[in-house]
Structure formats: structure tokens, C-alpha cells
Design a protein around this motif. Structure first.
Motif, PDB file in Angstrom:
ATOM      1  N   ASN A  66      40.310  73.527  71.206  1.00 30.35           N
ATOM      2  CA  ASN A  66      40.838  73.135  72.520  1.00 30.35           C
ATOM      3  C   ASN A  66      40.833  71.619  72.665  1.00 30.35           C
ATOM      4  N   GLY A  67      40.637  70.937  71.526  1.00 29.58           N
ATOM      5  CA  GLY A  67      40.586  69.493  71.522  1.00 29.58           C
ATOM      6  C   GLY A  67      39.183  68.946  71.617  1.00 29.58           C
ATOM      7  N   ILE A  68      38.246  69.866  71.920  1.00 30.09           N
ATOM      8  CA  ILE A  68      36.850  69.433  72.063  1.00 30.09           C
ATOM      9  C   ILE A  68      35.971  70.125  71.031  1.00 30.09           C
ATOM     10  N   TYR A  69      36.096  71.411  70.942  1.00 23.41           N
ATOM     11  CA  TYR A  69      35.305  72.152  69.963  1.00 23.41           C
ATOM     12  C   TYR A  69      36.163  73.252  69.349  1.00 23.41           C
ATOM     13  N   TRP A  70      35.649  73.798  68.256  1.00 23.05           N
ATOM     14  CA  TRP A  70      36.352  74.845  67.513  1.00 23.05           C
ATOM     15  C   TRP A  70      35.722  76.199  67.790  1.00 23.05           C
ATOM     16  N   SER A  71      36.584  77.225  67.844  1.00 29.69           N
ATOM     17  CA  SER A  71      36.141  78.602  68.018  1.00 29.69           C
ATOM     18  C   SER A  71      36.831  79.480  66.977  1.00 29.69           C
ATOM     19  N   ASN A  72      36.259  80.652  66.730  1.00 31.11           N
ATOM     20  CA  ASN A  72      36.852  81.605  65.788  1.00 31.11           C
ATOM     21  C   ASN A  72      37.448  82.783  66.540  1.00 31.11           C
ATOM     22  N   SER A  73      38.544  83.296  66.040  1.00 31.56           N
ATOM     23  CA  SER A  73      39.169  84.465  66.640  1.00 31.56           C
ATOM     24  C   SER A  73      40.072  85.122  65.605  1.00 31.56           C
ATOM     25  N   ASP A  74      40.776  86.163  66.028  1.00 30.96           N
ATOM     26  CA  ASP A  74      41.735  86.813  65.160  1.00 30.96           C
ATOM     27  C   ASP A  74      42.887  87.339  65.998  1.00 30.96           C
ATOM     28  N   SER A  75      44.033  87.540  65.347  1.00 35.06           N
ATOM     29  CA  SER A  75      45.230  88.030  66.038  1.00 35.06           C
ATOM     30  C   SER A  75      45.974  89.031  65.171  1.00 35.06           C
ATOM     31  N   TRP A  76      46.711  89.921  65.850  1.00 34.01           N
ATOM     32  CA  TRP A  76      47.603  90.864  65.203  1.00 34.01           C
ATOM     33  C   TRP A  76      49.038  90.573  65.641  1.00 34.01           C
ATOM     34  N   GLY A  77      49.974  90.806  64.728  1.00 31.43           N
ATOM     35  CA  GLY A  77      51.368  90.758  65.108  1.00 31.43           C
ATOM     36  C   GLY A  77      51.772  92.055  65.775  1.00 31.43           C
ATOM     37  N   GLN A  78      53.036  92.132  66.208  1.00 35.46           N
ATOM     38  CA  GLN A  78      53.505  93.304  66.937  1.00 35.46           C
ATOM     39  C   GLN A  78      53.927  94.429  66.011  1.00 35.46           C
ATOM     40  N   GLY A  79      54.086  94.139  64.723  1.00 38.30           N
ATOM     41  CA  GLY A  79      54.463  95.149  63.749  1.00 38.30           C
ATOM     42  C   GLY A  79      55.953  95.172  63.474  1.00 38.30           C
ATOM     43  N   THR A  80      56.297  95.547  62.259  1.00 37.27           N
ATOM     44  CA  THR A  80      57.699  95.706  61.875  1.00 37.27           C
ATOM     45  C   THR A  80      57.837  96.989  61.055  1.00 37.27           C
ATOM     46  N   GLN A  81      58.862  97.761  61.366  1.00 34.29           N
ATOM     47  CA  GLN A  81      59.039  99.067  60.734  1.00 34.29           C
ATOM     48  C   GLN A  81      59.686  98.920  59.360  1.00 34.29           C
ATOM     49  N   VAL A  82      59.091  99.584  58.382  1.00 27.23           N
ATOM     50  CA  VAL A  82      59.673  99.680  57.045  1.00 27.23           C
ATOM     51  C   VAL A  82      59.897 101.154  56.751  1.00 27.23           C
TER      52      VAL A  82
ATOM     53  N   ASP B 234      55.727 104.337  51.105  1.00 27.56           N
ATOM     54  CA  ASP B 234      55.497 103.020  51.701  1.00 27.56           C
ATOM     55  C   ASP B 234      56.019 102.944  53.135  1.00 27.56           C
ATOM     56  N   THR B 235      56.683 103.976  53.593  1.00 31.05           N
ATOM     57  CA  THR B 235      57.204 103.998  54.956  1.00 31.05           C
ATOM     58  C   THR B 235      56.068 103.907  55.962  1.00 31.05           C
ATOM     59  N   ALA B 236      56.148 102.906  56.830  1.00 30.71           N
ATOM     60  CA  ALA B 236      55.089 102.670  57.818  1.00 30.71           C
ATOM     61  C   ALA B 236      55.492 101.497  58.700  1.00 30.71           C
ATOM     62  N   VAL B 237      54.702 101.274  59.736  1.00 31.98           N
ATOM     63  CA  VAL B 237      54.797 100.028  60.494  1.00 31.98           C
ATOM     64  C   VAL B 237      53.831  99.047  59.840  1.00 31.98           C
ATOM     65  N   TYR B 238      54.343  97.881  59.505  1.00 30.43           N
ATOM     66  CA  TYR B 238      53.550  96.863  58.830  1.00 30.43           C
ATOM     67  C   TYR B 238      53.140  95.786  59.834  1.00 30.43           C
ATOM     68  N   TYR B 239      51.846  95.453  59.794  1.00 25.24           N
ATOM     69  CA  TYR B 239      51.278  94.481  60.722  1.00 25.24           C
ATOM     70  C   TYR B 239      50.674  93.307  59.959  1.00 25.24           C
ATOM     71  N   CYS B 240      50.839  92.147  60.522  1.00 26.71           N
ATOM     72  CA  CYS B 240      50.209  90.939  60.003  1.00 26.71           C
ATOM     73  C   CYS B 240      48.932  90.689  60.815  1.00 26.71           C
ATOM     74  N   HIS B 241      47.896  90.225  60.141  1.00 30.03           N
ATOM     75  CA  HIS B 241      46.636  89.925  60.804  1.00 30.03           C
ATOM     76  C   HIS B 241      46.086  88.610  60.259  1.00 30.03           C
ATOM     77  N   ALA B 242      45.464  87.830  61.128  1.00 28.85           N
ATOM     78  CA  ALA B 242      44.887  86.566  60.686  1.00 28.85           C
ATOM     79  C   ALA B 242      43.554  86.305  61.369  1.00 28.85           C
ATOM     80  N   ASP B 243      42.596  85.863  60.592  1.00 34.66           N
ATOM     81  CA  ASP B 243      41.355  85.302  61.114  1.00 34.66           C
ATOM     82  C   ASP B 243      41.496  83.782  61.078  1.00 34.66           C
ATOM     83  N   TYR B 244      41.135  83.124  62.160  1.00 31.60           N
ATOM     84  CA  TYR B 244      41.387  81.691  62.207  1.00 31.60           C
ATOM     85  C   TYR B 244      40.386  80.980  63.099  1.00 31.60           C
TER      86      TYR B 244
END
Length: 123
Positions: free
Chosen positions: A103-119, A89-99
Motif C-alpha cells: 500500500n506504499g507503506i508496508y507489504w502484505s501477502n494474499s492470493d487471488s483466483w481468476g473467473q475461469g475459462t471453459q475448455v 481435459d474438458t473443464a473450467v480452467y482457473y488461474c491462481h496466484a500467491d503474491y
């Protein structure tokens, strides 16, 4: 957009446990699918666990029965509880989200990654 920050990684002995956290922040957003990925040295990034549309969960075969993904909507935080950890299980673990974000006017879709955490699982 949304920023993701992971925490909770570290060094643990085989058979031990860790809980990873991923805090999401931004202005106006709605998270759809969230997931935890990991990448070990020399290997491709792989999906560990995910929550799809806030309902169903899925896990990699290698972690089924040992890892649990959960989400606290009030805190905008995603967790990965990891039990019975193995050296594999040793690895860098990353969080990812689609969301969706607004901007207060309309909605858009995107995704993001975290910076990672070492396990690291080692005796």
C-alpha cells in the motif's frame, strides 16, 4: 490487491491445442507462486501446473508432456500451452496466484483466483 483475468478457452477437437492466458493487474505487487487449476463437472478442483517462486515447475501426472506453464514477467501474464488435448481435459480452467502487495507503506501477502475459462475437447 491483484486481479486475474483468464482468456483463451474454447472448443477444440481431440489432439488439438489451446493456449490459455492469465493477465495479472494491480498497483504494487510481486507474484510468488502461480498455478493453473481445473474443475470438471462433478469433480473437485485440481492443480494442473504451477511455477513456484518463479523457478521450478510442477505438473499433474495426467498432463505431463502435453501441457507447459510459462510466465512473462514483463507482461504480468501466465500462460498454459495445452497440446494433444483429450476429452478428459474438458473443464473450467482457473488461474491462481500467491503474491505480496504494497500500500506504499508496508507489504502484505494474499492470493487471488481468476473467473475461469471453459475448455471443451470434443469431436
Amino acid at each position: 490487491q491483484v486481479q486475474l483475468v483468464e482468456s483463451g478457452g474454447g472448443l477444440v477437437q481431440p489432439g488439438g491445442s489451446l493456449r490459455l492466458s492469465c493477465a495479472a493487474s494491480g498497483s504494487i505487487f510481486r507474484i510468488n507462486t502461480v498455478g493453473w487449476y481445473r474443475q470438471a463437472p462433478g469433480r473437485e478442483r485440481e492443480l494442473v501446473a504451477s511455477i513456484i517462486r518463479g523457478a521450478s515447475t510442477q505438473y499433474a501426472d495426467s498432463v505431463k508432456g502435453r501441457f507447459t506453464i510459462s510466465r512473462d514477467n514483463a507482461k504480468n501474464t501466465i500462460y498454459l500451452q495445452m497440446n494433444s488435448l483429450e476429452p478428459e481435459d474438458t473443464a473450467v480452467y482457473y488461474c491462481h496466484a500467491d503474491y505480496a502487495y504494497s500500500n506504499g507503506i508496508y507489504w502484505s501477502n494474499s492470493d487471488s483466483w481468476g473467473q475461469g475459462t471453459q475448455v471443451t475437447v470434443s469431436s
